[in-house]
Structure formats: C-alpha cells, structure tokens
Design a protein around this motif. Sequence first.
Motif: not given
Length: 439
Positions: A131, A158-159, A151, A162, A80, A98
């Motif tokens: 993402h 979103a981390n 991450s 995802t 991330s 991403a």
Amino acid sequence: MAQNLTGRIIDTYGNLIGQHIGDAPDGVRWWLDFAFNAERVKVNALPELNVMPYQRQAAAIALDSVTDALNDFQHAVVTSIFLPNEVFLAMGLKPVTAEAMSGFTTAAHAESGFVTAAEEAGIPETYCSFHKVLIGLAKSGVLEAPPMLASCSVACDANNLTFKVLGSHWHIPHVYVDVPYETDDESIHYVADQLRQMAEVAQQTYGARLDPELLRQHVANSLQTQECIRRSTHLRRGRFMRSDMGNEMQIALATHLAMGTDATLLMAQQMEKDLAHAKPFDGVSLVWAHVPPFFLKPIADLVSQSKDVQIVASDMLYDQVHPTPQRYDETQPFESMAERLVLNSYNGPSTRRAQTLLRMARQTDAQGAIVFCHWGCKETAGAAQLMRHTLEDAGYPTLVLDGDACDRGNCMEGQMSTRFSAFVEMLQAQREEVADGVA
C-alpha cells in the motif's frame, strides 16, 4: 539470453525510475508503463518453460490485468484484492489492486522510490509496503487518478486508510463494502446490497451499462473456477509442482483480479489437467500462508523447481474456496459474490484462516508450513501464533517468518534465509528418520 537481456533492461528502468520520481513523474510513468509492457511481451513470446502450462497462463493473466489497466487508466478501477470484480469485468472495466501494481513495480526494481514518496507524505514506516508503493505512485504524480476506487473490509487493515487517502488525494468516488464476520443469510444479503450500490456508482461514474447476462456469466465462471480449485487440491499430494515463488504470486493475482473471466476459468481447468499428470515428488512439501517474497533469491532458489522442497499450496489460492459448494449461484449473482466474500477465509476470526491452512496441509499431505508475516500486515502478524499452534497441534511443524514481500530494502535476507534453510533441513531429517523406521 533473451530473458537475461530483458532483465537487464528492466533493472535499468528501475534505476531511472528511482532517480526521477520527484522531477519527472510523466517520464517515470512512461518508463514504468514501457517496462510492464516489455515484460508482457516477454511472458507471451518467451514463456517460462520449466513451469506447468497453467502456471504460464497465470503469469500472463496477472501481467495482462496490470498492463491493460495502465494502458487505459480511464477505464480502470483501483480495488482491494479481496473485493469481487465480476461487476467491473462485466462492464468492460479494468480492476487493478495495490498488490498487483506494487508487485510488478517491485519486479521492475522500482519500489524503493515510491516507498520513500509515501513516507514523505506522512505514511508510517510500519505501514504495509504494498500500500505504501501504491500511495507513493499516487502522491508522486506518477499514477494519475482513475475514475473510481472500490474496496472492502476483508481483511487488510491498510484498506481502511489507503483508499481514504487516495480518494481524498484524487477527489474521486470511493465505494467501501463492509463485510460482517457472521456467515448467515443476513450478512450475505447485507453485502449483496452494497455490491448492487457499487454497481450503480460504477455505471454512473463510467457511463457504462451493466449487462445482467454478462454478469451472470462471469459469476458462473467464478463458481466453476472455485470448483476446479477444490477438486484439484488432492492432486497436489505427492506431485511435483514445478513452481516458484513468482508463480504463487501470479496465481493469487489471477484468481482475484481476474476471477470470473474466461481466461482464469481456463487456467483452473488446465490446472486440473496438469496436476493429474504431474510427476511424483519425494521431497518436502510446504503449505504457505500469505504472500510470497518472490524477489528474495536465497529463499526463492530453494523452492524454485526444486526436487527437494516445494510450496505445494498457498492460502491465497484457497481463500475463496469453501469446503462445501456455495448456496447461491449465477441466477443470484450479487448474492453469490457476497457469499464468496463473507465466507472468505481471511474474513472473520483468525480460526477460519488457521483451519483453512490445516485443511490444505491434510489434503496435500504437506510436511510443514510457513506463515509469512508480511511487513505491515497486522492481520497476519496477529494471527501467526494461532495458525502455528493449530498446525503444530495437528502434527505439522510451522515456521513463522517475518519479512517483506514488496520492499526488497526492508528484508533481513540473510537471517530469513538461514531460518528457512534450517527449517527445511529439520523437515528433511524427520522424513529420513521416518523412512529409516519404515525400512
């Protein structure tokens, strides 16, 4: 002519990629990799001469980071964007995010097929498009599994989904670093211990050894890079930046993906030199919050090397730069990385980010601000009005602009351009009124 030819070639590749994601993932991977490497050759052989040297360096660093990872994906780490990468860099690994993968996929006009692939796999339409592209790359089979994922909780919501999706899909290790909101020593040591654990997992996964001295050197580079950025902020005041939206994205990638490298430190040192000798600027200067939609031509053209309006600073360059120097240095590398992560302006309450923007506006003598709400970024959307009120209460007119910095098919280009142009015209009129009053 060469740049136009390269652009046409990459457009053709983008169309081919969109047509064959489902039936020829191996071929699409080859075409995409070829497009990135072709762009890399262009950036190094035919650099953009209208921008400053440090901006050209940032473009090369960002593109090198992505192509190096793709060219040797068995030594890549998908991370991330806010996670410190010095551990991986000191092991000779290649971190890629991403935002980097998806941003360059968008530059190749190839993002729409991967967005569709992600949505067909069950990812919501309202999800962050950066993402979605990454998940689409993975779910389609175009992007093969790297050995490891890493991450952190800063700051993208979103981390949290995802990397779980990718870890389950690829069946590979995933290290998640939880970052508390508090900025005390307890939080720093808590994060430092997690970074040590991340280093252990990486060593086991890649069969590589972390060289402590090399790690300390990378962390020392990071600290010096932060100092260069901090010292050079006031040099942006009243100076012609000669930048465009693409540069802003590339600089953000260079100072995240490659933070700690010699190349990024040299870029930051060059930035100080370039800004110190930059020409005066008498137009409208804007501070920008969040990622820029570099592919939106009507907006990008207004600020690209323009002598009327420019982006003077972006908060993606200043998220790791605290007003005061860090307490931990390279002699305690894990604590130093942890402190930078805990103090990140995107971590914790949104007031930190608002105050960072306000500090940027004051130090650069900006006339206004843009808060760009990228599609699917709940963190920015939720904080937008707080940032706007903070800036406007201090006398900086602010435009909250909704759009997408990755998926060109998801932007109301006309509406965005109209609002942006009207905002700039308002600021220009205010400047003229002040000038007339002084005269």
